[in-house]
Design a protein around this motif. Structure first.
Motif, PDB file in Angstrom:
ATOM      1  N   ALA A  70       0.832  -1.210   0.000  1.00  0.00           N
ATOM      2  CA  ALA A  70       0.000   0.000   0.000  1.00  0.00           C
ATOM      3  C   ALA A  70       0.863   1.255   0.000  1.00  0.00           C
ATOM      4  O   ALA A  70       0.575   2.212  -0.719  1.00  0.00           O
ATOM      5  CB  ALA A  70      -0.939  -0.005   1.201  1.00  0.00           C
ATOM      6  N   ALA A  71       1.932   1.261   0.802  1.00  0.00           N
ATOM      7  CA  ALA A  71       2.818   2.429   0.864  1.00  0.00           C
ATOM      8  C   ALA A  71       3.464   2.701  -0.494  1.00  0.00           C
ATOM      9  O   ALA A  71       3.517   3.853  -0.944  1.00  0.00           O
ATOM     10  CB  ALA A  71       3.891   2.223   1.940  1.00  0.00           C
ATOM     11  N   VAL A  72       3.928   1.657  -1.153  1.00  0.00           N
ATOM     12  CA  VAL A  72       4.547   1.818  -2.484  1.00  0.00           C
ATOM     13  C   VAL A  72       3.522   2.376  -3.473  1.00  0.00           C
ATOM     14  O   VAL A  72       3.817   3.319  -4.218  1.00  0.00           O
ATOM     15  CB  VAL A  72       5.117   0.467  -2.987  1.00  0.00           C
ATOM     16  CG1 VAL A  72       5.511   0.544  -4.451  1.00  0.00           C
ATOM     17  CG2 VAL A  72       6.303   0.043  -2.138  1.00  0.00           C
ATOM     18  N   VAL A  73       2.317   1.812  -3.471  1.00  0.00           N
ATOM     19  CA  VAL A  73       1.276   2.257  -4.403  1.00  0.00           C
ATOM     20  C   VAL A  73       0.912   3.718  -4.147  1.00  0.00           C
ATOM     21  O   VAL A  73       0.779   4.509  -5.090  1.00  0.00           O
ATOM     22  CB  VAL A  73       0.024   1.356  -4.288  1.00  0.00           C
ATOM     23  CG1 VAL A  73      -1.167   1.961  -5.016  1.00  0.00           C
ATOM     24  CG2 VAL A  73       0.328  -0.032  -4.819  1.00  0.00           C
ATOM     25  N   ILE A  74       0.763   4.096  -2.888  1.00  0.00           N
ATOM     26  CA  ILE A  74       0.381   5.477  -2.553  1.00  0.00           C
ATOM     27  C   ILE A  74       1.467   6.458  -2.977  1.00  0.00           C
ATOM     28  O   ILE A  74       1.168   7.513  -3.556  1.00  0.00           O
ATOM     29  CB  ILE A  74       0.054   5.593  -1.052  1.00  0.00           C
ATOM     30  CG1 ILE A  74      -1.251   4.839  -0.756  1.00  0.00           C
ATOM     31  CG2 ILE A  74      -0.049   7.046  -0.618  1.00  0.00           C
ATOM     32  CD1 ILE A  74      -1.495   4.570   0.711  1.00  0.00           C
ATOM     33  N   VAL A  75       2.735   6.118  -2.732  1.00  0.00           N
ATOM     34  CA  VAL A  75       3.838   6.997  -3.147  1.00  0.00           C
ATOM     35  C   VAL A  75       3.857   7.146  -4.666  1.00  0.00           C
ATOM     36  O   VAL A  75       3.970   8.267  -5.194  1.00  0.00           O
ATOM     37  CB  VAL A  75       5.191   6.468  -2.614  1.00  0.00           C
ATOM     38  CG1 VAL A  75       6.365   7.163  -3.283  1.00  0.00           C
ATOM     39  CG2 VAL A  75       5.273   6.634  -1.103  1.00  0.00           C
ATOM     40  N   VAL A  76       3.729   6.038  -5.386  1.00  0.00           N
ATOM     41  CA  VAL A  76       3.718   6.093  -6.857  1.00  0.00           C
ATOM     42  C   VAL A  76       2.537   6.922  -7.346  1.00  0.00           C
ATOM     43  O   VAL A  76       2.686   7.763  -8.238  1.00  0.00           O
ATOM     44  CB  VAL A  76       3.693   4.664  -7.464  1.00  0.00           C
ATOM     45  CG1 VAL A  76       3.379   4.698  -8.954  1.00  0.00           C
ATOM     46  CG2 VAL A  76       5.013   3.964  -7.208  1.00  0.00           C
ATOM     47  N   ASP A  77       1.367   6.707  -6.756  1.00  0.00           N
ATOM     48  CA  ASP A  77       0.180   7.459  -7.171  1.00  0.00           C
ATOM     49  C   ASP A  77       0.350   8.951  -6.916  1.00  0.00           C
ATOM     50  O   ASP A  77      -0.033   9.781  -7.749  1.00  0.00           O
ATOM     51  CB  ASP A  77      -1.052   6.921  -6.442  1.00  0.00           C
ATOM     52  CG  ASP A  77      -2.330   7.409  -7.088  1.00  0.00           C
ATOM     53  OD1 ASP A  77      -2.866   8.436  -6.627  1.00  0.00           O
ATOM     54  OD2 ASP A  77      -2.788   6.775  -8.052  1.00  0.00           O
ATOM     55  N   LEU A  78       0.911   9.301  -5.771  1.00  0.00           N
ATOM     56  CA  LEU A  78       1.143  10.723  -5.465  1.00  0.00           C
ATOM     57  C   LEU A  78       2.164  11.339  -6.411  1.00  0.00           C
ATOM     58  O   LEU A  78       2.007  12.490  -6.837  1.00  0.00           O
ATOM     59  CB  LEU A  78       1.577  10.893  -4.007  1.00  0.00           C
ATOM     60  CG  LEU A  78       0.493  10.603  -2.962  1.00  0.00           C
ATOM     61  CD1 LEU A  78       1.073  10.648  -1.556  1.00  0.00           C
ATOM     62  CD2 LEU A  78      -0.682  11.561  -3.102  1.00  0.00           C
ATOM     63  N   LEU A  79       3.203  10.585  -6.760  1.00  0.00           N
ATOM     64  CA  LEU A  79       4.188  11.085  -7.724  1.00  0.00           C
ATOM     65  C   LEU A  79       3.552  11.275  -9.100  1.00  0.00           C
ATOM     66  O   LEU A  79       3.812  12.272  -9.775  1.00  0.00           O
ATOM     67  CB  LEU A  79       5.379  10.131  -7.811  1.00  0.00           C
ATOM     68  CG  LEU A  79       6.307  10.109  -6.604  1.00  0.00           C
ATOM     69  CD1 LEU A  79       7.333   8.993  -6.740  1.00  0.00           C
ATOM     70  CD2 LEU A  79       6.993  11.460  -6.415  1.00  0.00           C
ATOM     71  N   TRP A 150      -3.775   5.170 -20.583  1.00  0.00           N
ATOM     72  CA  TRP A 150      -2.905   4.032 -20.334  1.00  0.00           C
ATOM     73  C   TRP A 150      -2.223   4.097 -18.969  1.00  0.00           C
ATOM     74  O   TRP A 150      -1.924   3.059 -18.375  1.00  0.00           O
ATOM     75  CB  TRP A 150      -1.879   3.869 -21.457  1.00  0.00           C
ATOM     76  CG  TRP A 150      -0.858   4.964 -21.530  1.00  0.00           C
ATOM     77  CD1 TRP A 150      -0.948   6.117 -22.238  1.00  0.00           C
ATOM     78  CD2 TRP A 150       0.392   4.997 -20.856  1.00  0.00           C
ATOM     79  NE1 TRP A 150       0.172   6.885 -22.055  1.00  0.00           N
ATOM     80  CE2 TRP A 150       1.025   6.211 -21.209  1.00  0.00           C
ATOM     81  CE3 TRP A 150       1.059   4.133 -20.001  1.00  0.00           C
ATOM     82  CZ2 TRP A 150       2.276   6.574 -20.724  1.00  0.00           C
ATOM     83  CZ3 TRP A 150       2.301   4.489 -19.516  1.00  0.00           C
ATOM     84  CH2 TRP A 150       2.901   5.702 -19.888  1.00  0.00           C
ATOM     85  N   ILE A 151      -1.981   5.289 -18.422  1.00  0.00           N
ATOM     86  CA  ILE A 151      -1.285   5.377 -17.133  1.00  0.00           C
ATOM     87  C   ILE A 151      -2.133   4.778 -16.003  1.00  0.00           C
ATOM     88  O   ILE A 151      -1.662   3.888 -15.285  1.00  0.00           O
ATOM     89  CB  ILE A 151      -0.848   6.825 -16.821  1.00  0.00           C
ATOM     90  CG1 ILE A 151       0.248   7.246 -17.799  1.00  0.00           C
ATOM     91  CG2 ILE A 151      -0.364   6.944 -15.378  1.00  0.00           C
ATOM     92  CD1 ILE A 151       0.668   8.698 -17.676  1.00  0.00           C
ATOM     93  N   PRO A 152      -3.384   5.207 -15.812  1.00  0.00           N
ATOM     94  CA  PRO A 152      -4.163   4.576 -14.740  1.00  0.00           C
ATOM     95  C   PRO A 152      -4.470   3.099 -15.006  1.00  0.00           C
ATOM     96  O   PRO A 152      -4.523   2.306 -14.072  1.00  0.00           O
ATOM     97  CB  PRO A 152      -5.450   5.401 -14.661  1.00  0.00           C
ATOM     98  CG  PRO A 152      -5.473   6.270 -15.847  1.00  0.00           C
ATOM     99  CD  PRO A 152      -4.100   6.333 -16.406  1.00  0.00           C
ATOM    100  N   THR A 153      -4.629   2.719 -16.272  1.00  0.00           N
ATOM    101  CA  THR A 153      -4.867   1.305 -16.585  1.00  0.00           C
ATOM    102  C   THR A 153      -3.653   0.473 -16.196  1.00  0.00           C
ATOM    103  O   THR A 153      -3.785  -0.583 -15.575  1.00  0.00           O
ATOM    104  CB  THR A 153      -5.186   1.130 -18.083  1.00  0.00           C
ATOM    105  OG1 THR A 153      -6.335   1.914 -18.411  1.00  0.00           O
ATOM    106  CG2 THR A 153      -5.439  -0.318 -18.433  1.00  0.00           C
ATOM    107  N   GLY A 154      -2.465   0.970 -16.550  1.00  0.00           N
ATOM    108  CA  GLY A 154      -1.231   0.272 -16.167  1.00  0.00           C
ATOM    109  C   GLY A 154      -1.044   0.222 -14.669  1.00  0.00           C
ATOM    110  O   GLY A 154      -0.596  -0.792 -14.109  1.00  0.00           O
ATOM    111  N   LEU A 155      -1.416   1.301 -13.991  1.00  0.00           N
ATOM    112  CA  LEU A 155      -1.298   1.345 -12.530  1.00  0.00           C
ATOM    113  C   LEU A 155      -2.249   0.342 -11.881  1.00  0.00           C
ATOM    114  O   LEU A 155      -1.859  -0.397 -10.978  1.00  0.00           O
ATOM    115  CB  LEU A 155      -1.571   2.761 -12.016  1.00  0.00           C
ATOM    116  CG  LEU A 155      -1.308   3.016 -10.533  1.00  0.00           C
ATOM    117  CD1 LEU A 155       0.134   2.740 -10.169  1.00  0.00           C
ATOM    118  CD2 LEU A 155      -1.679   4.444 -10.176  1.00  0.00           C
TER     119      LEU A 155
END
Length: 197
Positions: A70-79, A150-155
């Protein structure tokens, strides 16, 4: 008593702005109930025991994996939200409508309901049958509102694959449930409390 004529039923496409808050919530809870029912039925057809599948683990090691992902996903999403133009990550305003004016406790309830229902179906049933890769493709496909970019789909695909991996690694459904809950809750609270610039 009047007869119902299905031929008079008309379907039309609506945007998120045409749906009121009550209907949006009903839609969300109904789709999650349907997801839960399909998951339970699929699990039973696979001759798995849903009670054993949802049995809480004896140790809390699964929380480290769930919170870590979750921490990795949140950091990537915020970036991504910081450096990528909003047009490339637009979900049509659904998340904004869902979380913007919702009380914090309801955001937590929504996040818990979604995480349990979706993980039961996708990790507990579908991944058991098809593996993490094909499950992640299906998971990304049902999140229709992200498919325009494509960015949110890939995420979403990557998050799903990560959820599948920690499920396989920990052997408990509670690891992806914890990760999914933390991701949805934190992102929902960020939407709810962020200050407009």
């Amino acid at each position: 008593m009047r007869k119902f004529d299905i031929r008079k039923l008309k379907l039309r496409k609506v945007t998120i702005d045409q749906i009121n808050d009550r209907l949006l919530l009903i839609n969300l809870y109904m789709t999650q109930a349907l997801t839960f029912i399909i998951g339970i039925v699929w699990i039973l057809f696979q001759r798995q025991n849903p009670i054993l599948l949802l049995q809480f683990p004896k140790t809390l090691n699964f929380l480290y994996w769930g919170a870590g992902l979750a921490a990795v996903v949140i950091v990537v999403d915020l970036l991504i939200s910081r450096w990528v133009p909003e047009e490339a990550t637009d979900d049509g305003g659904v998340n904004e409508r869902l979380f913007r004016n919702r009380p914090w406790w309801h955001i937590l309830v929504l996040s818990f309901v979604v995480s349990v229902c979706e993980e039961l179906l996708f990790r507990g049933a579908i991944q058991h049958a098809f593996g993490a890769y094909w499950t992640s493709i299906l998971f990304a496909a049902i999140h229709v509102r992200y498919l325009k970019h494509w960015i949110p789909t890939g995420l979403v695909f990557s998050i799903s694959f990560g959820l599948g991996w920690i499920y396989d690694f920990t052997g408990t459904l509670w690891a992806p449930i914890a990760a999914h809950f933390i991701i949805d809750a934190v992102m929902g609270l960020i939407i709810r409390y962020r200050r407009e610039s």
